[in-house]
Design an enzyme around this catalytic site. Sequence first.
Site, PDB file in Angstrom:
ATOM      1  N   SER A   1       0.786  -1.228   0.000  1.00 34.68           N
ATOM      2  CA  SER A   1       0.000   0.000   0.000  1.00 34.68           C
ATOM      3  C   SER A   1       0.825   1.289   0.000  1.00 34.68           C
ATOM      4  CB  SER A   1      -1.033  -0.008   1.140  1.00 34.68           C
ATOM      5  OG  SER A   1      -0.409  -0.192   2.388  1.00 34.68           O
TER       6      SER A   1
ATOM      7  N   HIS B   1      -5.660  -3.316 -17.602  1.00 30.98           N
ATOM      8  CA  HIS B   1      -5.143  -2.953 -16.276  1.00 30.98           C
ATOM      9  C   HIS B   1      -6.107  -1.923 -15.690  1.00 30.98           C
ATOM     10  CE1 HIS B   1      -1.264  -5.085 -16.472  1.00 30.98           C
ATOM     11  NE2 HIS B   1      -1.553  -5.063 -17.757  1.00 30.98           N
TER      12      HIS B   1
ATOM     13  N   GLU C   1      -8.525   8.547 -23.971  1.00 27.16           N
ATOM     14  CA  GLU C   1      -7.983   8.176 -25.269  1.00 27.16           C
ATOM     15  C   GLU C   1      -8.629   8.975 -26.385  1.00 27.16           C
ATOM     16  OE1 GLU C   1      -8.322   4.008 -26.160  1.00 27.16           O
ATOM     17  OE2 GLU C   1      -7.429   4.234 -28.153  1.00 27.16           O
ATOM     18  N   GLU C   2      -7.851   9.149 -27.409  1.00 28.07           N
ATOM     19  CA  GLU C   2      -8.311   9.662 -28.683  1.00 28.07           C
ATOM     20  C   GLU C   2      -9.572   8.911 -29.097  1.00 28.07           C
ATOM     21  OE1 GLU C   2      -4.859   9.471 -31.085  1.00 28.07           O
ATOM     22  OE2 GLU C   2      -5.917  10.110 -32.897  1.00 28.07           O
ATOM     23  N   SER C   3     -10.529   9.636 -29.660  1.00 25.96           N
ATOM     24  CA  SER C   3     -11.808   9.016 -29.966  1.00 25.96           C
ATOM     25  C   SER C   3     -12.042   8.958 -31.462  1.00 25.96           C
ATOM     26  CB  SER C   3     -12.933   9.822 -29.320  1.00 25.96           C
ATOM     27  OG  SER C   3     -14.176   9.460 -29.877  1.00 25.96           O
TER      28      SER C   3
ATOM     29  N   ARG D   1     -14.986   4.225 -39.251  1.00 32.37           N
ATOM     30  CA  ARG D   1     -13.766   3.698 -38.628  1.00 32.37           C
ATOM     31  C   ARG D   1     -13.801   2.180 -38.470  1.00 32.37           C
ATOM     32  NH1 ARG D   1     -14.839   3.696 -32.656  1.00 32.37           N
ATOM     33  NH2 ARG D   1     -17.043   3.191 -32.598  1.00 32.37           N
TER      34      ARG D   1
ATOM     35  N   ASN E   1      -0.788   4.515 -10.221  1.00 29.99           N
ATOM     36  CA  ASN E   1       0.073   4.591  -9.049  1.00 29.99           C
ATOM     37  C   ASN E   1       1.213   3.576  -9.169  1.00 29.99           C
ATOM     38  OD1 ASN E   1      -0.520   2.094  -7.575  1.00 29.99           O
ATOM     39  ND2 ASN E   1      -2.529   2.979  -7.142  1.00 29.99           N
TER      40      ASN E   1
ATOM     41  N   ASN F   1       2.864  -3.857 -11.011  1.00 25.27           N
ATOM     42  CA  ASN F   1       2.111  -5.008 -11.506  1.00 25.27           C
ATOM     43  C   ASN F   1       2.103  -5.018 -13.040  1.00 25.27           C
ATOM     44  OD1 ASN F   1       0.112  -7.287 -11.138  1.00 25.27           O
ATOM     45  ND2 ASN F   1      -1.140  -5.862 -12.290  1.00 25.27           N
TER      46      ASN F   1
ATOM     47  N   ARG G   1       4.100  -6.996 -18.275  1.00 23.48           N
ATOM     48  CA  ARG G   1       4.238  -6.485 -19.641  1.00 23.48           C
ATOM     49  C   ARG G   1       5.677  -6.213 -20.049  1.00 23.48           C
ATOM     50  NH1 ARG G   1      -0.692  -8.301 -21.237  1.00 23.48           N
ATOM     51  NH2 ARG G   1      -2.322  -7.415 -19.943  1.00 23.48           N
TER      52      ARG G   1
END
Lengths: 225, 225, 225, 225
Positions: free
Chosen positions: B57, B81, B88-90, B159, B175, B181, B186
């Site tokens: 923690s 995650h 994010e870009e849309s 799209r 964080n 993690n 990854r």
Amino acid sequence: MMDVQFRSDFDVTLIDTMGSDHRIVQAAKVSTLGAESLEVGESEGLISYLMRNRHGSPFEHGMMQWMISAPIFVWREFHRHRIASYNEESSRYKQLAPVFYNPPPHRPAKQVGKPGHYTLTNDGQRASLAAGDMQRIQFEAYRAYRRLLSEDVAREVARQVLPVSIYSTCYVTMNVRALMNFLSLRNAPSALWEIRQVAVQIEETFSAAFPQTHAAFVAAGRVAP
Amino acid sequence: MMDVQFRSDFDVTLIDTMGSDHRIVQAAKVSTLGAESLEVGESEGLISYLMRNRHGSPFEHGMMQWMISAPIFVWREFHRHRIASYNEESSRYKQLAPVFYNPPPHRPAKQVGKPGHYTLTNDGQRASLAAGDMQRIQFEAYRAYRRLLSEDVAREVARQVLPVSIYSTCYVTMNVRALMNFLSLRNAPSALWEIRQVAVQIEETFSAAFPQTHAAFVAAGRVAP
Amino acid sequence: MMDVQFRSDFDVTLIDTMGSDHRIVQAAKVSTLGAESLEVGESEGLISYLMRNRHGSPFEHGMMQWMISAPIFVWREFHRHRIASYNEESSRYKQLAPVFYNPPPHRPAKQVGKPGHYTLTNDGQRASLAAGDMQRIQFEAYRAYRRLLSEDVAREVARQVLPVSIYSTCYVTMNVRALMNFLSLRNAPSALWEIRQVAVQIEETFSAAFPQTHAAFVAAGRVAP
Amino acid sequence: MMDVQFRSDFDVTLIDTMGSDHRIVQAAKVSTLGAESLEVGESEGLISYLMRNRHGSPFEHGMMQWMISAPIFVWREFHRHRIASYNEESSRYKQLAPVFYNPPPHRPAKQVGKPGHYTLTNDGQRASLAAGDMQRIQFEAYRAYRRLLSEDVAREVARQVLPVSIYSTCYVTMNVRALMNFLSLRNAPSALWEIRQVAVQIEETFSAAFPQTHAAFVAAGRVAP
């Protein structure tokens, strides 16, 4: 001739539920009854009270679980709901099936206005126009995918040619509180048309499993507590 | 001639951090010092102790924030995650730029063995073979996309022809505990090659901002506490 | 004579923030501008738009961090806010200081009506009446605590005699979206009086660090997006 | 004479479960089988593989739900597990019953050594010594609580005299992945003795409902995937 499937629908299969309207009442009643809350009866009134007054935590003790098939661009939105559990088909570990989404003729597909302020209308043509181009690209992309696989290119590389309209299947588990947040955003006029079709099917399973909670959610203006 | 850009790299821009190795020590020391924990000095030893003993923690009080550009198939993994914040870009609200990922020649791209047990090797050919096919599909898909947009087909419909290898940009805030993690999964041999390249860049910003924590993470076998 | 401290106030010390109103605008603008969002200027109007339309995710890129001292019964409510990070003083690892909460005279302490429907009024007596009895119990409990410690009874056992009104100190880190949810529930008429005093102090640090966001939150009826 | 109950045990009542070992296999198999994963049979081997290789997400599709009675100092630790849903008895809305925890004679209660490095031993005396003092304080505190209530002092004020050893009842819902994290920390030698007694009972319900998953968890060294 390669068999490619074009679809305009979505599969939502209810796998399991936990709890009920009654369970939500029990969990809420622990605040005033302690362990005796297990003995209380149903109470549509209490559910309505909890909903209107933003006492959201009792709704977390009801759970729902589905298996859902939808295009990747729908999953992209779905997975942004973080208070949920997902397991999805993997294009690293399996060859994706040639199943692609095409907008049906009744899908509003003509954009009118500016970003942030545009509206979509259904002029009876745009969806079909798009579907035509899509099918060609989807077919070509899947052919390239298969050719790359046949050359022993890794699945995780070959899949990079595939469009976001390919279908994928996912297990989804969500508690009823998170579910109501999902429905408030995704079965709503501003939602992407395709995820709304999924959300409508999900909402049907919700109203069948938690009828009092669903009714209270609707009565409270579809705002998650 | 339409200008389509093919890339093999990823942008990771550090925007901000909060806290430091020292802050993590302060947060941990509150357990034994209470409010006086604000006065303690640095302690590499304590950080190492926390890491080895799964006291996770305190690491949540360090934060990092980046802007990252990567293909959609990388975002699909990243967004799983859930203990993180994303914007994010849309492709509903903007026209996506014609920037596509192609595997570089050194990307291991030849699959050997069965699913779950396969390995990937770099035979110097497969990545380039894939890139060739990809560019053709990416180009065709983007041309169809543009054509549909020019016909006033809604962005969110047009799209759907685009491949998962198109780039998208996202703000990510995480964080330090969740970050470790992420890195443990990854920036690891079993990770998708492309997300690992992103994770390597992220890890560089992490080791610069939280050098003692990073060293302890590595020393503890890269297991998040 | 044993030195026991009786208090009626709460300490909220801002330790750090990350981001700003501007950062929230940048994170929101990535949807339409992609990487160029880093270049946009401030926009109070956009923040207001996001708040009114429940676009909550950009607010997660602002962070705040405090060290707070409050009685355990306040922490019991605080810790139910799960989208936050906490590190607290440990009564397993340290001897708790003899600092106890007493309701001040202006704390409404007379209960009128039934559970779920009661109101509290300040009759100028009940809080003082309660404080008198409390001090006696707090004093006796702390004396028993010390005696047990002096007999080498484990801290984690001896502390079981202590009342929920003893103070404890905690580091708290929360993003701005979660913070607004906290404030909507805890700086509100229905909130426990004591947690509201803490929330008021927290809100002051929030309005100083994110003035446009705070103003929009208030204007939108104090509902978290 | 006021009736005050002193207890040394904890109630753990299983209310419900969702899913099974089989369900976890199904959710995991979606990665390679897609929708056909619903048809797969059980596989203890796969569960073991997932556990050893930190593929944690399939375990989130199994759920467990209990009603638990334990002292407040146990709930204080329990509620730090944020990936869970809780509803608890409220001392704002009900009068708490006079049920208090006392350490039983076999509870190791003598502290030897320094904070962070101390050990607890059972010398056959310390727990009883503590229990004696505790009962006196608990009795006095509850008497003060009742007196304040009889004077119409608000429940939420009067309860501030009560010790952290008073019992409270809570509904807890947790997925199997979060549960294994809980058990790895709370049914462990370093855990607080009292929460471990609760965790042991919880683990019994877990091993009965998800026997293969439990066995794999134990075989993997009790580390949550």
